[in-house]
Scaffold this motif. Structure first.
Motif, PDB file in Angstrom:
ATOM      1  N   GLU A  71      -2.956  13.747 -10.038  1.00 23.68           N
ATOM      2  CA  GLU A  71      -2.391  13.181  -8.809  1.00 23.68           C
ATOM      3  C   GLU A  71      -0.879  13.316  -8.729  1.00 23.68           C
ATOM      4  OE1 GLU A  71      -3.978  11.637 -11.165  1.00 23.68           O
ATOM      5  OE2 GLU A  71      -3.048   9.732 -11.752  1.00 23.68           O
ATOM      6  N   ALA A  72      -0.181  13.324  -9.888  1.00 25.85           N
ATOM      7  CA  ALA A  72       1.289  13.265  -9.828  1.00 25.85           C
ATOM      8  C   ALA A  72       1.892  14.456  -9.065  1.00 25.85           C
ATOM      9  CB  ALA A  72       1.873  13.131 -11.232  1.00 25.85           C
ATOM     10  N   ALA A  75       1.218  13.910  -5.336  1.00 23.00           N
ATOM     11  CA  ALA A  75       2.085  12.881  -4.749  1.00 23.00           C
ATOM     12  C   ALA A  75       3.526  13.375  -4.656  1.00 23.00           C
ATOM     13  CB  ALA A  75       2.012  11.592  -5.584  1.00 23.00           C
ATOM     14  N   ARG A  98      -1.213  10.144  -0.018  1.00 18.16           N
ATOM     15  CA  ARG A  98      -0.973   8.690   0.017  1.00 18.16           C
ATOM     16  C   ARG A  98      -2.275   7.903  -0.095  1.00 18.16           C
ATOM     17  NH1 ARG A  98       2.383   6.412   4.550  1.00 18.16           N
ATOM     18  NH2 ARG A  98       2.781   4.721   3.083  1.00 18.16           N
ATOM     19  N   GLU A 100      -4.153   8.033  -2.395  1.00 19.98           N
ATOM     20  CA  GLU A 100      -4.148   7.508  -3.769  1.00 19.98           C
ATOM     21  C   GLU A 100      -2.822   6.834  -4.109  1.00 19.98           C
ATOM     22  OE1 GLU A 100      -5.563  10.049  -6.919  1.00 19.98           O
ATOM     23  OE2 GLU A 100      -4.906   8.638  -8.461  1.00 19.98           O
ATOM     24  N   SER A 101      -1.709   7.353  -3.590  1.00 22.51           N
ATOM     25  CA  SER A 101      -0.414   6.867  -4.061  1.00 22.51           C
ATOM     26  C   SER A 101       0.004   5.557  -3.408  1.00 22.51           C
ATOM     27  CB  SER A 101       0.667   7.936  -3.884  1.00 22.51           C
ATOM     28  OG  SER A 101       0.846   8.248  -2.519  1.00 22.51           O
ATOM     29  N   SER A 102      -0.702   5.116  -2.368  1.00 23.87           N
ATOM     30  CA  SER A 102      -0.405   3.798  -1.796  1.00 23.87           C
ATOM     31  C   SER A 102      -1.699   3.062  -1.475  1.00 23.87           C
ATOM     32  CB  SER A 102       0.421   3.934  -0.516  1.00 23.87           C
ATOM     33  OG  SER A 102       0.466   2.682   0.147  1.00 23.87           O
ATOM     34  N   LYS A 103      -1.905   1.932  -2.157  1.00 23.40           N
ATOM     35  CA  LYS A 103      -3.132   1.153  -1.919  1.00 23.40           C
ATOM     36  C   LYS A 103      -3.131   0.573  -0.511  1.00 23.40           C
ATOM     37  CE  LYS A 103      -4.187   0.779  -6.539  1.00 23.40           C
ATOM     38  NZ  LYS A 103      -5.175   1.686  -7.077  1.00 23.40           N
ATOM     39  N   LEU A 147       1.504   4.174  -7.431  1.00 24.13           N
ATOM     40  CA  LEU A 147       0.843   4.776  -8.593  1.00 24.13           C
ATOM     41  C   LEU A 147       1.319   4.069  -9.858  1.00 24.13           C
ATOM     42  CD1 LEU A 147       1.007   8.660  -8.082  1.00 24.13           C
ATOM     43  CD2 LEU A 147      -0.993   7.176  -7.886  1.00 24.13           C
ATOM     44  N   ALA A 177       6.239   0.849  -8.413  1.00 23.24           N
ATOM     45  CA  ALA A 177       4.850   0.677  -7.981  1.00 23.24           C
ATOM     46  C   ALA A 177       4.544  -0.774  -7.645  1.00 23.24           C
ATOM     47  CB  ALA A 177       3.886   1.183  -9.060  1.00 23.24           C
ATOM     48  N   ASN A 284      -9.256   8.397  -4.725  1.00 20.36           N
ATOM     49  CA  ASN A 284      -8.346   9.223  -5.500  1.00 20.36           C
ATOM     50  C   ASN A 284      -8.349  10.600  -4.853  1.00 20.36           C
ATOM     51  OD1 ASN A 284      -7.577   7.353  -7.653  1.00 20.36           O
ATOM     52  ND2 ASN A 284      -9.721   7.470  -8.232  1.00 20.36           N
TER      53      ASN A 284
END
Ligand code: AMP
Ligand code: GLY
Length: 422
Positions: A71-72, A75, A98, A100-103, A147, A177, A284
């Motif tokens: 994912e890195a 993102a 996003r 995955e990178s923002s809940k 993340l 995060a 994800n």
């Protein structure tokens, strides 16, 4: 064609293993790779978070297709940099990553798409978060918004634990995060993972799996990246998969497209299933690790055709062809993982193990030094087998585990217990 895989985990080794078997693959490069990937591909030392560097590498090496594993880099916008340079690439844009990178972003999308998920609220100050927890009571789930390498979720069984989590997150323990926190309703049920290839509003199911997140047998101990997995997940029946596509995946894809940030790549839906209804736990934007290892073991060479069809927006032309089989992978990790562990211990016995279309050891944190295989990460090996039954796949995997000589490592002995009814 020349293919570059970004990443260095068991997920990427299994992708490399499957892709390498496809006759369309001429040269395979992995960056940065590991000792296992080095046996089947060229490994390149490349900063995979630097989109410009990855793009330049692709131009210099005439790379035709890039598969982004973790994912890195997604993102960080590596897929955008590649596409802007006209390089074919599998994986979502920074804007779509996003999911995955923002809940809180995912929760907003779910609300707009009317996709079933846990009730939620977002907080950027600790007092309001505490008041919300006191009002809701426990169990309750506290999540750092960004993340956090899988460590940003606290499933609090008591109000006390939830309040401590708030203190930790707002005291900066999770870095950027934790600057915003999402508090969610606790969902009960059985978890399963569903993998769907997507491009815009077109989607193609690519298999189901179940992970084992806790470090020790009986699902005890701290949360990890995953200690083992099997595919298929029997709880995700065909009709439940249809339900998830209709109520969760397709509405999400429509909403992403409507916002001008269409999704391309694999969408991994973490689901909670109760009373034959599925709700979304999280998205994800990549394959799961170790779930990918069991999917690759079952799909083999066709994986390249599927990923290419996804990247080229031809998903309606292909199908994932599964045999009536089961795959299971056991993660061997360094003693101490997911806490502190030693690096550099030697692993022996891998050379004598079978290396076939139904038995493979996928490497994660390994390195070859002075001709010896050494453990250099927390999760180190993924011992994977495929068979007509899950029980047989499990037995084959543990036979291989038992032949590996690595006193500094450990694994769970109960991978598959739920599906095997044990
Ligand atoms: P995540 O990082 O969002 O996957 O969360 C990690 C794990 O926490 C999930 O796999 C679930 O086991 C658990 N979890 C997350 N959200 C919830 C929820 N709302 N209810 C119950 N368990 C949850
Ligand atoms: N195995 C869980 C994950 O990849 O997020």
């Amino acid at each position: 064609m020349n293919i570059l895989i970004l990443g260095s985990g068991g997920r990427e080794h299994s992708l490399a293993w499957a892709i390498k078997q496809n006759p369309k693959c001429d040269r395979l490069i992995c960056a940065p790779g590991n000792a296992g990937m080095d046996l089947i591909a060229d490994c390149a030392d490349l900063d995979i978070l630097d989109g410009g560097a990855v793009r330049d590498f692709c131009v210099e090496n005439a790379v035709d297709f890039v598969v982004i594993g973790p994912e890195a880099p997604l993102a960080a916008g590596v897929a955008d940099k590649l596409r802007a340079a006209g390089i074919l690439c599998f994986g979502p844009s920074q804007a779509a990553a996003r999911l995955e990178s923002s809940k809180s972003f995912t929760k907003e999308i779910c609300d707009a798409a009317k996709a079933p998920t846990a009730a939620w609220a977002r907080f950027d100050n600790a007092d309001a978060a505490r008041a919300h927890i006191r009002a809701q009571g426990a169990p309750i789930v506290v999540k750092a918004d960004g993340l956090a390498a899988g460590k940003g979720v606290i499933v609090a069984m008591t109000e006390e634990q939830a309040l401590t989590a708030i203190d930790d997150m707002f005291s900066g323990q999770f870095g950027a995060a934790g600057a915003e926190v999402v508090i969610e309703e606790f969902m009960e049920g059985e978890e399963a993972s569903f993998f769907v290839l997507c491009n815009g509003e077109t989607c193609l199911p690519m298999g189901t799996a179940q992970d084992h997140k806790r470090a020790y047998e009986g699902d005890k101990g701290p949360n990890t990246g995953g200690m083992g997995a099997y595919s298929p997940a029997p709880i995700l029946t065909d009709s439940l998969q249809e339900q998830v596509l209709d109520r969760i995946i397709r509405p999400t894809l429509r909403e992403m497209a409507r916002r001008g940030t269409p999704y391309q790549g694999v969408l991994y839906a973490g689901l909670m299933i109760a009373d034959r209804q599925a709700r979304l736990v999280e998205y994800n934007v990549r394959f799961g690790d170790p779930e990918c290892q069991v999917l690759m073991m079952r799909l083999g060479a066709q994986v390249l055709d599927l990923l290419l069809a996804c990247a080229e927006d031809r998903l309606d032309e292909v199908r994932a062809r599964f045999a009536d089989d089961h795959a299971l992978t056991v993660v061997m990790a360094a003693k101490g993982y997911p806490g502190a562990y030693e690096k550099g211990s030697e692993i022996r016995g891998l050379d004598d193990l079978p290396s076939t279309s139904s038995q493979q050891v996928f490497h994660a944190g390994t390195k070859l030094s002075d001709g010896r295989l050494r453990a250099v990460g927390g999760r180190v090996l993924n011992v994977t087998a495929r068979a007509p039954s899950l029980r047989k796949a499990r037995d084959l995997a543990y036979e291989m585990v038992d032949a590996i000589d690595w006193p500094e490592g450990f694994c769970r002995r109960d991978i598959g217990w739920r599906a095997l009814g044990e």
